[in-house]
Design an enzyme around this catalytic site. Structure first.
Site, mmCIF file in Angstrom:
data_model
loop_
_atom_site.group_PDB
_atom_site.id
_atom_site.type_symbol
_atom_site.label_atom_id
_atom_site.label_comp_id
_atom_site.label_asym_id
_atom_site.label_seq_id
_atom_site.Cartn_x
_atom_site.Cartn_y
_atom_site.Cartn_z
ATOM 1 N N HIS A 67 28.129 -40.233 29.885
ATOM 2 C CA HIS A 67 28.186 -41.450 30.701
ATOM 3 C C HIS A 67 28.890 -41.197 32.013
ATOM 4 C CE1 HIS A 67 27.131 -43.418 26.980
ATOM 5 N NE2 HIS A 67 28.173 -42.839 26.417
ATOM 6 N N THR A 205 33.971 -51.423 31.605
ATOM 7 C CA THR A 205 32.623 -51.581 32.163
ATOM 8 C C THR A 205 31.568 -50.869 31.315
ATOM 9 O OG1 THR A 205 32.751 -49.658 33.635
ATOM 10 C CG2 THR A 205 33.605 -51.751 34.486
HETATM 11 C C1 SG4 Z 1 33.668 -44.028 30.911
HETATM 12 O O1 SG4 Z 1 32.550 -43.986 30.050
HETATM 13 C C2 SG4 Z 1 34.815 -43.224 30.317
HETATM 14 O O2 SG4 Z 1 34.402 -41.935 30.030
HETATM 15 C C3 SG4 Z 1 35.371 -43.932 29.088
HETATM 16 O O3 SG4 Z 1 36.483 -43.194 28.585
HETATM 17 C C4 SG4 Z 1 35.848 -45.328 29.504
HETATM 18 O O4 SG4 Z 1 36.354 -46.026 28.377
HETATM 19 C C5 SG4 Z 1 34.671 -46.095 30.074
HETATM 20 O O5 SG4 Z 1 34.098 -45.385 31.168
HETATM 21 C C6 SG4 Z 1 35.070 -47.481 30.580
HETATM 22 O O6 SG4 Z 1 36.116 -47.376 31.499
HETATM 23 O O7 SG4 Z 1 37.307 -47.866 33.515
HETATM 24 N N1 SG4 Z 1 34.812 -47.955 33.642
HETATM 25 S S1 SG4 Z 1 36.106 -48.256 32.777
HETATM 26 O O8 SG4 Z 1 36.095 -49.652 32.386
HETATM 27 O O9 SG4 Z 1 38.527 -45.894 29.050
HETATM 28 C C7 SG4 Z 1 37.697 -46.187 28.211
HETATM 29 C C8 SG4 Z 1 36.626 -43.050 27.238
HETATM 30 O O10 SG4 Z 1 35.716 -43.239 26.463
HETATM 31 C C9 SG4 Z 1 38.086 -46.823 26.934
HETATM 32 C C10 SG4 Z 1 37.959 -42.608 26.787
HETATM 33 ZN ZN ZN Z 2 34.915 -46.568 34.990
#
Ligand code: SG4
Ligand code: ZN
Length: 266
Positions: A67, A205
Protein backbone atom coordinates in the site's frame (compact mmCIF):
# COMPACT_ATOMS: atom_id res chain seq x y z
CA UNK A 1 -13.37 2.41 17.64
CA UNK A 2 -13.55 -1.11 16.26
CA UNK A 3 -10.51 -3.28 15.79
CA UNK A 4 -7.56 -2.44 13.61
CA UNK A 5 -7.69 -4.10 10.21
CA UNK A 6 -4.90 -6.54 9.57
CA UNK A 7 -5.49 -6.92 5.83
CA UNK A 8 -6.57 -4.02 3.70
CA UNK A 9 -6.06 -5.75 0.38
CA UNK A 10 -9.39 -4.44 -0.92
CA UNK A 11 -8.18 -1.77 -3.28
CA UNK A 12 -11.32 0.24 -4.07
CA UNK A 13 -11.86 2.94 -1.38
CA UNK A 14 -15.60 3.26 -2.18
CA UNK A 15 -16.13 -0.35 -1.12
CA UNK A 16 -14.17 -0.16 2.12
CA UNK A 17 -17.27 0.70 4.14
CA UNK A 18 -18.92 -2.58 3.16
CA UNK A 19 -16.13 -4.50 4.85
CA UNK A 20 -15.13 -2.05 7.54
CA UNK A 21 -18.00 -0.20 9.24
CA UNK A 22 -15.77 2.56 10.47
CA UNK A 23 -14.81 3.59 6.90
CA UNK A 24 -18.40 4.86 6.50
CA UNK A 25 -18.51 6.94 9.67
CA UNK A 26 -18.59 10.72 9.94
CA UNK A 27 -15.09 11.73 11.05
CA UNK A 28 -12.98 10.26 8.27
CA UNK A 29 -9.69 11.32 6.69
CA UNK A 30 -8.34 12.77 4.51
CA UNK A 31 -10.30 16.01 4.00
CA UNK A 32 -10.16 19.07 1.82
CA UNK A 33 -9.17 22.03 4.01
CA UNK A 34 -11.18 25.13 3.11
CA UNK A 35 -9.00 27.99 4.32
CA UNK A 36 -11.81 30.55 4.58
CA UNK A 37 -13.66 28.26 6.99
CA UNK A 38 -10.83 27.29 9.34
CA UNK A 39 -10.85 28.71 12.87
CA UNK A 40 -7.76 30.04 14.59
CA UNK A 41 -7.05 28.19 17.82
CA UNK A 42 -4.78 30.21 20.09
CA UNK A 43 -3.70 27.05 21.88
CA UNK A 44 -2.05 25.64 18.77
CA UNK A 45 1.51 26.52 19.69
CA UNK A 46 4.60 25.41 17.72
CA UNK A 47 5.46 21.74 18.12
CA UNK A 48 8.36 20.41 20.08
CA UNK A 49 10.21 17.72 18.17
CA UNK A 50 12.25 15.68 20.65
CA UNK A 51 14.72 13.27 19.17
CA UNK A 52 13.99 14.40 15.63
CA UNK A 53 17.61 15.50 15.49
CA UNK A 54 19.11 12.42 17.16
CA UNK A 55 20.36 9.51 15.09
CA UNK A 56 18.53 6.36 16.16
CA UNK A 57 20.74 3.43 17.15
CA UNK A 58 18.80 0.63 15.45
CA UNK A 59 18.76 0.28 11.68
CA UNK A 60 15.63 1.51 9.93
CA UNK A 61 13.46 -1.16 8.35
CA UNK A 62 12.05 0.03 5.04
CA UNK A 63 9.22 -2.04 3.64
CA UNK A 64 6.86 -2.34 0.69
CA UNK A 65 3.59 -3.39 2.35
CA UNK A 66 1.67 -3.30 -0.93
CA UNK A 67 0.00 0.00 0.00
CA UNK A 68 2.95 2.24 0.65
CA UNK A 69 6.64 2.52 1.40
CA UNK A 70 6.89 2.38 5.16
CA UNK A 71 9.82 2.91 7.52
CA UNK A 72 9.46 1.45 11.02
CA UNK A 73 11.18 3.50 13.71
CA UNK A 74 12.76 2.69 16.99
CA UNK A 75 10.38 4.46 19.37
CA UNK A 76 12.65 7.23 20.57
CA UNK A 77 11.51 10.41 18.83
CA UNK A 78 8.62 12.29 20.40
CA UNK A 79 6.39 15.23 19.64
CA UNK A 80 4.70 17.44 22.15
CA UNK A 81 2.91 20.78 22.49
CA UNK A 82 0.95 21.86 19.44
CA UNK A 83 -1.86 21.67 22.04
CA UNK A 84 -1.52 17.88 22.23
CA UNK A 85 -2.50 16.99 25.77
CA UNK A 86 0.01 14.16 25.93
CA UNK A 87 3.31 13.23 24.34
CA UNK A 88 3.31 10.99 21.29
CA UNK A 89 6.12 8.71 20.09
CA UNK A 90 7.00 8.35 16.41
CA UNK A 91 6.45 4.74 15.33
CA UNK A 92 6.69 4.81 11.53
CA UNK A 93 6.44 7.01 8.47
CA UNK A 94 5.14 6.32 4.97
CA UNK A 95 4.25 8.09 1.76
CA UNK A 96 1.29 8.59 -0.56
CA UNK A 97 1.92 9.35 -4.23
CA UNK A 98 0.25 9.73 -7.63
CA UNK A 99 1.18 8.57 -11.09
CA UNK A 100 3.25 9.72 -14.04
CA UNK A 101 3.23 8.97 -17.72
CA UNK A 102 3.78 10.40 -21.17
CA UNK A 103 0.55 12.31 -20.63
CA UNK A 104 1.95 14.11 -17.57
CA UNK A 105 1.57 13.68 -13.82
CA UNK A 106 -1.32 13.39 -11.43
CA UNK A 107 -0.97 14.39 -7.78
CA UNK A 108 -0.93 11.88 -4.94
CA UNK A 109 -1.43 13.80 -1.70
CA UNK A 110 -4.34 12.74 0.49
CA UNK A 111 -5.27 16.10 1.98
CA UNK A 112 -5.94 19.11 -0.19
CA UNK A 113 -6.01 22.82 0.54
CA UNK A 114 -8.86 24.70 -1.15
CA UNK A 115 -9.13 21.81 -3.58
CA UNK A 116 -5.45 21.87 -4.48
CA UNK A 117 -3.52 18.63 -4.13
CA UNK A 118 0.24 18.18 -3.97
CA UNK A 119 2.53 15.64 -5.69
CA UNK A 120 2.92 13.50 -2.56
CA UNK A 121 2.27 13.43 1.19
CA UNK A 122 4.50 12.17 3.99
CA UNK A 123 2.81 10.83 7.12
CA UNK A 124 4.79 10.47 10.33
CA UNK A 125 2.64 8.30 12.60
CA UNK A 126 2.92 8.77 16.37
CA UNK A 127 1.31 6.83 19.18
CA UNK A 128 0.24 8.25 22.54
CA UNK A 129 3.09 7.46 24.87
CA UNK A 130 0.88 5.80 27.50
CA UNK A 131 -0.49 3.29 24.97
CA UNK A 132 1.55 0.24 24.04
CA UNK A 133 0.30 -0.88 20.61
CA UNK A 134 -1.63 0.35 17.58
CA UNK A 135 -4.43 -2.09 18.44
CA UNK A 136 -4.72 -0.35 21.81
CA UNK A 137 -4.29 3.14 20.32
CA UNK A 138 -7.26 2.84 17.95
CA UNK A 139 -9.57 2.40 20.94
CA UNK A 140 -8.96 6.05 21.88
CA UNK A 141 -10.07 9.01 19.79
CA UNK A 142 -6.64 10.58 20.33
CA UNK A 143 -4.61 7.37 20.38
CA UNK A 144 -2.58 8.36 17.32
CA UNK A 145 -1.18 11.67 16.11
CA UNK A 146 -0.22 11.77 12.45
CA UNK A 147 1.84 14.65 11.09
CA UNK A 148 1.10 15.24 7.41
CA UNK A 149 3.59 17.04 5.18
CA UNK A 150 2.87 17.93 1.58
CA UNK A 151 5.60 17.25 -0.97
CA UNK A 152 5.87 19.48 -4.02
CA UNK A 153 8.06 19.16 -7.07
CA UNK A 154 11.03 21.49 -6.97
CA UNK A 155 14.74 21.15 -6.38
CA UNK A 156 16.41 17.85 -5.66
CA UNK A 157 16.41 17.13 -1.92
CA UNK A 158 19.69 15.38 -1.17
CA UNK A 159 18.51 14.48 2.36
CA UNK A 160 16.11 12.03 0.70
CA UNK A 161 18.75 10.39 -1.50
CA UNK A 162 19.69 7.56 0.93
CA UNK A 163 16.02 6.63 1.30
CA UNK A 164 15.09 6.85 -2.38
CA UNK A 165 18.22 4.83 -3.21
CA UNK A 166 16.68 1.94 -1.22
CA UNK A 167 13.46 1.77 -3.25
CA UNK A 168 14.74 -0.70 -5.84
CA UNK A 169 15.40 -3.21 -3.01
CA UNK A 170 11.71 -3.22 -2.06
CA UNK A 171 10.26 -3.16 -5.57
CA UNK A 172 7.61 -5.83 -4.90
CA UNK A 173 5.12 -6.32 -2.08
CA UNK A 174 6.47 -7.88 1.09
CA UNK A 175 10.10 -6.97 0.53
CA UNK A 176 11.98 -5.30 3.39
CA UNK A 177 15.37 -3.72 3.63
CA UNK A 178 17.55 -2.22 6.32
CA UNK A 179 19.07 1.19 6.10
CA UNK A 180 21.23 3.50 8.15
CA UNK A 181 18.86 5.73 10.14
CA UNK A 182 18.50 9.33 8.95
CA UNK A 183 17.60 12.28 11.13
CA UNK A 184 13.82 12.69 11.03
CA UNK A 185 14.47 16.41 11.07
CA UNK A 186 16.28 16.15 7.74
CA UNK A 187 13.15 14.79 6.05
CA UNK A 188 10.83 17.67 6.99
CA UNK A 189 10.96 21.45 6.47
CA UNK A 190 12.95 23.61 8.87
CA UNK A 191 11.26 23.89 12.27
CA UNK A 192 10.89 27.67 11.93
CA UNK A 193 8.64 27.04 8.91
CA UNK A 194 6.41 24.59 10.75
CA UNK A 195 4.54 27.05 12.93
CA UNK A 196 1.62 27.23 10.49
CA UNK A 197 -0.51 24.12 10.49
CA UNK A 198 -4.06 22.78 10.44
CA UNK A 199 -5.56 20.52 13.09
CA UNK A 200 -8.67 18.34 13.04
CA UNK A 201 -10.00 15.05 14.45
CA UNK A 202 -10.01 12.23 11.91
CA UNK A 203 -9.15 8.67 11.04
CA UNK A 204 -6.61 6.34 9.51
CA UNK A 205 -6.86 6.69 5.71
CA UNK A 206 -6.74 2.92 5.15
CA UNK A 207 -9.05 0.18 6.53
CA UNK A 208 -10.19 -0.13 9.30
CA UNK A 209 -10.35 3.71 9.02
CA UNK A 210 -10.28 3.94 12.81
CA UNK A 211 -11.38 7.36 14.09
CA UNK A 212 -8.44 7.56 16.45
CA UNK A 213 -6.21 10.19 14.86
CA UNK A 214 -5.36 13.74 15.87
CA UNK A 215 -4.37 15.10 12.47
CA UNK A 216 -1.86 17.90 11.90
CA UNK A 217 -1.27 19.07 8.33
CA UNK A 218 1.57 21.55 7.86
CA UNK A 219 1.30 24.39 5.40
CA UNK A 220 4.99 24.42 4.37
CA UNK A 221 5.71 21.68 1.82
CA UNK A 222 8.80 19.49 1.47
CA UNK A 223 10.53 19.80 -1.91
CA UNK A 224 11.70 16.82 -3.99
CA UNK A 225 12.77 16.84 -7.63
CA UNK A 226 10.49 15.47 -10.37
CA UNK A 227 12.81 12.48 -10.64
CA UNK A 228 12.68 11.81 -6.89
CA UNK A 229 8.87 11.98 -6.90
CA UNK A 230 8.64 9.66 -9.92
CA UNK A 231 10.93 7.10 -8.26
CA UNK A 232 8.03 5.99 -6.04
CA UNK A 233 5.44 4.98 -8.69
CA UNK A 234 8.18 3.88 -11.08
CA UNK A 235 9.88 1.50 -8.64
CA UNK A 236 7.21 0.21 -6.25
CA UNK A 237 4.75 -2.57 -7.22
CA UNK A 238 1.64 -3.48 -5.24
CA UNK A 239 1.91 -7.26 -5.46
CA UNK A 240 4.56 -9.89 -6.08
CA UNK A 241 4.16 -9.16 -9.79
CA UNK A 242 6.79 -6.69 -10.90
CA UNK A 243 4.53 -5.47 -13.71
CA UNK A 244 1.80 -3.99 -11.52
CA UNK A 245 2.95 -0.60 -10.34
CA UNK A 246 1.65 0.89 -7.12
CA UNK A 247 0.29 4.27 -8.16
CA UNK A 248 -2.27 6.69 -6.68
CA UNK A 249 -2.14 5.15 -3.19
CA UNK A 250 -4.21 7.94 -1.69
CA UNK A 251 -7.75 7.85 -0.34
CA UNK A 252 -10.11 10.48 -1.83
CA UNK A 253 -11.18 13.31 0.48
CA UNK A 254 -14.03 12.54 2.87
CA UNK A 255 -16.90 14.78 4.08
CA UNK A 256 -15.97 17.18 6.88
CA UNK A 257 -19.45 16.78 8.38
CA UNK A 258 -19.87 18.72 11.59
CA UNK A 259 -16.15 18.90 12.34
CA UNK A 260 -14.12 22.11 12.56
CA UNK A 261 -10.63 22.50 11.16
CA UNK A 262 -8.42 24.67 13.36
CA UNK A 263 -5.40 26.66 12.33
CA UNK A 264 -2.39 27.52 14.45
CA UNK A 265 -2.06 31.16 15.41
CA UNK A 266 1.34 31.74 13.74
C1 SG4 B 1 -0.14 2.89 5.32
O1 SG4 B 1 -0.77 1.79 4.70
C2 SG4 B 1 0.84 2.41 6.38
O2 SG4 B 1 1.74 1.52 5.83
C3 SG4 B 1 0.08 1.80 7.56
O3 SG4 B 1 1.02 1.41 8.56
C4 SG4 B 1 -0.85 2.87 8.14
O4 SG4 B 1 -1.59 2.33 9.22
C5 SG4 B 1 -1.82 3.31 7.05
O5 SG4 B 1 -1.11 3.79 5.92
C6 SG4 B 1 -2.75 4.42 7.53
O6 SG4 B 1 -2.01 5.50 8.03
O7 SG4 B 1 -1.43 7.80 8.33
N1 SG4 B 1 -2.42 7.18 6.12
S1 SG4 B 1 -2.44 6.95 7.69
O8 SG4 B 1 -3.78 7.17 8.18
O9 SG4 B 1 -0.46 3.52 10.81
C7 SG4 B 1 -1.27 2.66 10.51
C8 SG4 B 1 0.83 0.24 9.22
O10 SG4 B 1 0.10 -0.64 8.80
C9 SG4 B 1 -2.04 1.94 11.54
C10 SG4 B 1 1.60 0.08 10.47
ZN1 ZN C 1 -0.78 7.82 5.31
Amino acid sequence: ASQLATDSSCSEPRQWKELFDECGKGSQSPINIVTRKVMTDWNLQPFTFEGYDTKQSAKWVIENDGHSVKVTLEESAKIGAGSLTMKYKATQFHFHWGSHGNWGSSPGSEHSIDGERYAMELHIVHRREDVSSDAEAVKHEDGLAVLGFFIKVGRENTNYKPLIDQLHKIDVKGKKGEMEPLLLKSLIPHEKNLTRYYRYAGSLTTPGCNEAVVWTVFEEPIELSQEQVEAFPNTIHFSANPLLRLTDNFRPVQPLGNRTVYKSNA
